[in-house]
Enzyme design. Structure first.
Site, short mmCIF file in Angstrom:
data_model
loop_
_atom_site.label_atom_id
_atom_site.label_comp_id
_atom_site.label_asym_id
_atom_site.label_seq_id
_atom_site.Cartn_x
_atom_site.Cartn_y
_atom_site.Cartn_z
N HIS A 53 35.49 -32.32 23.29
CA HIS A 53 34.01 -31.94 23.46
C HIS A 53 33.29 -32.39 22.44
O HIS A 53 33.81 -32.73 21.42
CB HIS A 53 34.03 -30.29 23.49
CG HIS A 53 34.68 -29.76 24.51
ND1 HIS A 53 34.32 -28.45 25.10
CD2 HIS A 53 35.83 -30.15 25.57
CE1 HIS A 53 34.90 -28.28 26.07
NE2 HIS A 53 35.94 -29.31 26.39
N GLU A 55 31.08 -31.23 20.51
CA GLU A 55 31.06 -30.30 19.30
C GLU A 55 32.29 -30.38 18.40
O GLU A 55 32.24 -30.51 17.22
CB GLU A 55 31.08 -28.65 19.52
CG GLU A 55 29.61 -28.42 20.52
CD GLU A 55 29.94 -28.57 21.90
OE1 GLU A 55 29.34 -27.62 22.53
OE2 GLU A 55 30.73 -29.14 22.48
#
Length: 157
Positions: A53, A55
């Site tokens: 992801h 992040e």
């Protein structure tokens, strides 16, 4: 344009790179002392990993730059509200400030489904600002999924 908008615009540039690769268009930047120290974007298909992801990719890079797993002096700007995995990583990394573009009512864990950022039982809470450039962040996601339903993405990257 405010400094916060400037950083979210950089996160949007990362999201656009993801979309161009057929990935879900989520982008993220981590800032320390007014400078971007790490950028991340979704790469789950390309990396064949559920962990890729935006992040998580940005946190990995920022930790290398800082030389520590704690990102206490940093702020994160992300185009879509983080999921439970990313929210947990943000809390674990001790990131004090999070700026979110679009909310994620189906999987968001920074206020939508649950709020891991303000869970009092954790030893760290995160100050969250919702809706920074929300229209732009939402629009890129809507366009991506509209194109995907229309067959614009074949699954190849």
């Amino acid at each position: 344009m405010t400094e916060d908008e400037r950083f979210m615009r950089e996160a949007l540039r990362q999201a656009k790179k993801s979309a161009a690769e057929g990935e879900i268009p989520v982008g993220c930047v981590i800032v320390r002392d007014g400078e971007v120290i790490a950028k991340g974007r979704d790469r789950r298909k390309k990396d064949a990993s559920v962990l890729s992801h935006a992040e998580i990719n940005a946190i990995r890079k920022a930790c290398r730059v800082v030389g520590d797993w704690r990102l206490e002096g940093c702020s994160m700007y992300v185009t879509l509200e983080p999921c439970q995995m990313c929210s947990g990583a943000i809390v674990q990394a001790r990131i004090p400030r999070l700026y979110i573009g679009a909310m994620n009512p189906k999987a968001g864990c920074a206020g939508s489904i649950m709020d891991l950022m303000h869970e009092k039982r954790f030893n760290h809470q995160v100050y969250v600002t919702h809706g920074l450039l929300a229209g732009d962040c939402s629009a890129i996601l809507k366009e991506f999924f509209r194109n995907m339903r229309a067959g614009a993405y074949s699954g190849e990257t």
